[in-house]
Motif scaffolding. Sequence first.
Motif, mmCIF file in Angstrom:
data_model
loop_
_atom_site.group_PDB
_atom_site.id
_atom_site.type_symbol
_atom_site.label_atom_id
_atom_site.label_comp_id
_atom_site.label_asym_id
_atom_site.label_seq_id
_atom_site.Cartn_x
_atom_site.Cartn_y
_atom_site.Cartn_z
ATOM 1 N N VAL A 163 2.578 -0.694 9.328
ATOM 2 C CA VAL A 163 2.797 0.805 8.491
ATOM 3 C C VAL A 163 2.160 1.869 9.762
ATOM 4 C CG1 VAL A 163 3.201 0.016 6.709
ATOM 5 C CG2 VAL A 163 1.556 0.324 7.290
ATOM 6 N N THR A 164 1.597 2.731 9.101
ATOM 7 C CA THR A 164 0.760 3.476 9.608
ATOM 8 C C THR A 164 -0.103 3.358 9.820
ATOM 9 O OG1 THR A 164 0.923 5.535 8.523
ATOM 10 C CG2 THR A 164 2.204 5.674 11.288
ATOM 11 N N VAL A 165 -0.813 3.232 8.504
ATOM 12 C CA VAL A 165 -2.218 2.950 8.212
ATOM 13 C C VAL A 165 -2.327 2.864 6.411
ATOM 14 C CG1 VAL A 165 -2.607 5.585 7.585
ATOM 15 C CG2 VAL A 165 -4.590 3.922 7.673
ATOM 16 N N ARG A 166 -2.541 1.855 6.205
ATOM 17 C CA ARG A 166 -2.447 1.428 4.756
ATOM 18 C C ARG A 166 -3.957 1.681 3.809
ATOM 19 N NH1 ARG A 166 0.828 -3.820 3.401
ATOM 20 N NH2 ARG A 166 2.739 -1.873 3.830
ATOM 21 N N LEU A 167 -3.994 1.559 2.878
ATOM 22 C CA LEU A 167 -5.333 2.099 2.236
ATOM 23 C C LEU A 167 -4.817 0.801 0.955
ATOM 24 C CD1 LEU A 167 -7.379 4.652 0.245
ATOM 25 C CD2 LEU A 167 -6.593 2.312 -0.881
ATOM 26 N N VAL A 168 -6.098 -0.186 1.668
ATOM 27 C CA VAL A 168 -6.199 -1.258 0.065
ATOM 28 C C VAL A 168 -7.523 -1.244 -0.353
ATOM 29 C CG1 VAL A 168 -5.027 -2.487 2.203
ATOM 30 C CG2 VAL A 168 -6.907 -2.566 2.015
ATOM 31 N N THR A 169 -7.150 -1.707 -1.804
ATOM 32 C CA THR A 169 -8.356 -2.463 -2.485
ATOM 33 C C THR A 169 -7.795 -3.570 -3.299
ATOM 34 O OG1 THR A 169 -9.724 -1.071 -3.841
ATOM 35 C CG2 THR A 169 -8.162 -0.579 -3.951
ATOM 36 N N SER A 170 -8.886 -4.505 -3.815
ATOM 37 C CA SER A 170 -9.201 -5.245 -4.882
ATOM 38 C C SER A 170 -9.751 -5.302 -6.094
ATOM 39 C CB SER A 170 -9.296 -7.050 -4.384
ATOM 40 O OG SER A 170 -8.801 -6.852 -3.008
ATOM 41 N N TRP A 171 -9.244 -4.776 -6.758
ATOM 42 C CA TRP A 171 -10.672 -4.827 -7.891
ATOM 43 C C TRP A 171 -10.929 -6.008 -9.173
ATOM 44 C CZ3 TRP A 171 -5.646 -1.669 -8.720
ATOM 45 C CH2 TRP A 171 -5.851 -0.455 -8.592
ATOM 46 N N ASP A 212 -8.380 -19.667 -4.981
ATOM 47 C CA ASP A 212 -9.250 -21.164 -6.130
ATOM 48 C C ASP A 212 -7.425 -21.490 -7.286
ATOM 49 O OD1 ASP A 212 -10.498 -21.586 -4.128
ATOM 50 O OD2 ASP A 212 -12.257 -20.081 -5.427
ATOM 51 N N SER A 213 -7.638 -22.701 -7.639
ATOM 52 C CA SER A 213 -6.661 -22.137 -8.598
ATOM 53 C C SER A 213 -6.702 -21.583 -9.886
ATOM 54 C CB SER A 213 -6.066 -23.444 -8.895
ATOM 55 O OG SER A 213 -6.692 -24.482 -10.127
ATOM 56 N N GLY A 214 -6.621 -20.667 -11.003
ATOM 57 C CA GLY A 214 -7.048 -20.321 -11.680
ATOM 58 C C GLY A 214 -7.304 -18.652 -11.545
ATOM 59 N N GLN A 215 -7.530 -18.677 -10.184
ATOM 60 C CA GLN A 215 -8.510 -17.439 -9.747
ATOM 61 C C GLN A 215 -7.770 -16.035 -9.713
ATOM 62 O OE1 GLN A 215 -10.376 -17.711 -5.867
ATOM 63 N NE2 GLN A 215 -12.015 -16.222 -6.389
ATOM 64 N N ARG A 216 -7.421 -15.137 -10.580
ATOM 65 C CA ARG A 216 -6.872 -13.743 -10.396
ATOM 66 C C ARG A 216 -7.225 -13.378 -9.113
ATOM 67 N NH1 ARG A 216 -7.325 -12.953 -16.683
ATOM 68 N NH2 ARG A 216 -9.147 -12.999 -16.023
ATOM 69 N N ARG A 217 -6.190 -12.549 -8.914
ATOM 70 C CA ARG A 217 -6.453 -11.290 -7.997
ATOM 71 C C ARG A 217 -5.908 -9.910 -8.294
ATOM 72 N NH1 ARG A 217 -5.069 -10.493 -1.814
ATOM 73 N NH2 ARG A 217 -6.425 -8.478 -1.336
ATOM 74 N N LEU A 218 -6.257 -8.629 -8.372
ATOM 75 C CA LEU A 218 -5.505 -7.789 -8.709
ATOM 76 C C LEU A 218 -5.993 -6.402 -7.749
ATOM 77 C CD1 LEU A 218 -3.275 -5.505 -10.423
ATOM 78 C CD2 LEU A 218 -5.604 -4.460 -11.214
ATOM 79 N N MET A 219 -4.895 -6.031 -6.616
ATOM 80 C CA MET A 219 -4.829 -5.407 -5.855
ATOM 81 C C MET A 219 -4.075 -3.691 -5.048
ATOM 82 S SD MET A 219 -2.145 -6.208 -2.681
ATOM 83 C CE MET A 219 -4.015 -6.088 -1.413
ATOM 84 N N MET A 220 -4.254 -3.528 -4.847
ATOM 85 C CA MET A 220 -3.617 -2.183 -4.914
ATOM 86 C C MET A 220 -3.725 -1.684 -2.926
ATOM 87 S SD MET A 220 -3.372 1.876 -5.855
ATOM 88 C CE MET A 220 -5.058 1.997 -5.328
ATOM 89 N N SER A 221 -2.170 -1.476 -2.878
ATOM 90 C CA SER A 221 -2.351 -0.697 -1.546
ATOM 91 C C SER A 221 -1.450 0.550 -2.041
ATOM 92 C CB SER A 221 -0.942 -2.197 -0.090
ATOM 93 O OG SER A 221 -0.037 -2.417 -1.081
ATOM 94 N N ILE A 222 -2.055 1.508 -1.019
ATOM 95 C CA ILE A 222 -1.118 3.303 -0.819
ATOM 96 C C ILE A 222 -0.842 2.511 0.823
ATOM 97 C CG2 ILE A 222 -1.537 5.017 -1.166
ATOM 98 C CD1 ILE A 222 -3.708 3.977 -3.173
ATOM 99 N N ASP A 223 0.983 3.168 1.329
ATOM 100 C CA ASP A 223 1.363 4.055 2.167
ATOM 101 C C ASP A 223 1.653 5.333 2.300
ATOM 102 O OD1 ASP A 223 0.840 0.925 3.324
ATOM 103 O OD2 ASP A 223 3.113 0.510 2.588
ATOM 104 N N PRO A 224 1.445 5.940 2.728
ATOM 105 C CA PRO A 224 2.067 7.538 3.675
ATOM 106 C C PRO A 224 3.486 6.894 3.345
ATOM 107 C CG PRO A 224 0.968 7.103 5.350
ATOM 108 C CD PRO A 224 0.376 5.400 4.607
ATOM 109 N N LEU A 225 4.559 7.814 3.136
ATOM 110 C CA LEU A 225 5.901 8.188 3.252
ATOM 111 C C LEU A 225 6.524 8.822 4.823
ATOM 112 C CD1 LEU A 225 7.429 6.983 -0.349
ATOM 113 C CD2 LEU A 225 6.834 6.093 2.018
#
Lengths: 255, 489
Positions: B401-409, B476-489
């Motif tokens: 992609v050109t540029v991506r915004l990422v974050t993990s809550w 790790d097992s049982g560990q959860r992750r919520l993340m987001m990526s935003i790409d320009p179109l």
Amino acid sequence: MSLLTLEDIGVVRNGNVILNDVSLALGQSEIVTIVGPNGSGKSTLLRIIIGALEPSRGRITRGEHLTIGYVPQRLQIDPTLPMTVARFMALPHRRRRGEIEAALSSAGANDLARQQLSALSGGQLQKVLLARALLERPGLLVLDEANQGLDHRATAEFYRHIDRVRTELGCAVLMVSHELHVVMKASDRVICLNGTICCQGRPENVATSPAWQSLFGIEERDAVAFYRHSESGHAEPDNDARETPQEKRACHHAG
Amino acid sequence: MLDDFMIRAALAGTGVALAAAPLGCFVVWRRMAYFGDATAHAAMLGVALSLVLSVSLLASVLVVALIMALVVSLLSDRGYTMDTLLGVMAHAALAFGLVAVSLVQVARLDLMSYLIGDILAVGRQDLILIWGGALLVVLIVALRWSGLLISTLNPDLARASGVDPRREQLLLTLSLAVVVAVALKVVGVLLIAAFLIIPAAAARPFSRTPEGMAVLAAAVAIVSANGGLAIAWHFDTPAGPSMVSLAAICFVLMTLAGLVHRRLGERHTRPAWPERLMPPLSTVETSGPAMTMARELATIFDADRDIAIAPRTLPADLEASVLAQCQGVRGWSLSLEGPPDNAFEHELRTRLPVPAAAEALVEDVMTLARLMASMLEVTELRVRLRRLEDTMCPRFHCDNVTVRLVTSWLGPGSEWLPEQALDRRGLGAPSPHKPEIVMDSSAVERLGTGDVALIKGSGWRGNGRGGLVHRSPALDSGQRRLMMSIDPL
């Protein structure tokens, strides 16, 4: 004694019926919210109330010496028009500087007086528009989707401010909104508009869900209400048959 | 002294300038420039009529200009496209006027004197009419100033304050006709509109209030009128065009001066980048933290950077909202495309697993999406939210992609490699012939939970390196992750 009475208002534009058979009365210091889908005639109704539009049919009676403070949905400012916030506040009636400063600071916008109107953010402009409307000491405050462009927190703060204003000035408030859940908490009466008044009443009566008190319950209602409105005038039965009779009852009995 | 034709000319020019400047401001603010043109051109028809009917020139021009203005404003209310309508009427009126004038060839009629004015021929009688008309217009505009302004700003706002915007419009139209009629002799049919608009436009860069702009415009107009007259005298040029030329020079100089002034002001008071984004950002209430974040993220525009990180700690309501969305046993993902508007927000809310508790998360997503849209000046975005239990992309890679915004809550953030710790030849499909990507495993960096980062992908313009090399963190097992990526179109 009502501030304002609409009787049997109808608006037809280019052969399209925009509003039909709308009657309503606004009481002193009442907060009334009009909700409805896009194109349901909300803004048209507001424009009739502020006198910007003549109805094709029906009668509108404004109380004697009723002053209306109006907060438009947005304000397009031509870049060629220089206008400071302070100057805008004194339009069209001259105001003392102290008066303007007091109004701005009660709206939380005291540092904006010397700013150009065109340089304000959406939220700042909203505060200024409201402060200006309140300078007129209105008997009726009319807000058209005033929370547009505000985020969740700013919207909540905005409605708290409206409620304070109502208490302090004793004015009635009439507003239009999309966002049911926020609005319903803040209103004495909700009017459901879709070309005509579908139902109205206290928010808790309009929203039949038992989970009304919780914000989330209202949000579910929110979705249902919009779904139903998008069909022709409430006539179609809902997919969820369980809900339908309840909803109908609410519409007829409320208010 | 008034016998001196130069003094009469100067007085006539000053009178017209006084009336035209404030009125011209309204013409500019209301985008009526072409409207002024049409009214002025119609004046030629008035000239013809006065000759045919042998009535007073001023009266017949006034009447024709007024009729023209009224017809145009009437028709424009009925849904005709304004510029087409004016284009037809302005030039038709001018053409008919010119034809009519040629048909009634009165002895030695000088057509040019109507087209570009003949200020040096202003008589005592004309002077009285010009000043009478000018004072009338100034009086109308001054008395109705506030009403005119609020109607210009927003007609509904005017209505609610008890001002009838249609009456104000009518007053302006009337004043415009009067100015055209009295200015005919001074600057002529072709240049009246210029005399209305140019001084107002010149005054704009130095005005903070409408009143200031009107006064400054009047000053520019008066200087141009008298200066133009002096030029005409010394260089034997036509007076009307000389005045308008001088006004145009004032416009250019003042606009340039305004630009320089603003640039200097910017350099002194503004830090470089994020504030310039304020207009597109203005739909969002931009709070202090958001501003700081925008400033941090803006460093992505540095050529030698592949990642810009805005660290943050998540507020409690956002954390609660995130946890609510991750209650279920299974992972989920959702992807939305479009402009970050209300409809987008609504869909996001309904598609999250627990819409009832989505508010804070939705708000955070929308804030970041709008920030992304305004920083990159794009309208359409692709927003992807994923709740993961497994490591998603364990191998180091660059995004296409050109540029991506990422974050993990929730859970650990993405891991990335600084340039000096990696061997880019190892990237791509794994193969035994490729060298190891990671040259120094202790150099692997990790984003914190909540941190917002912009990372360059291989599509970044002018990027010689091919984007940031990164991977999903191991869970790790049982560990959860919520993340987001935003790409320009």
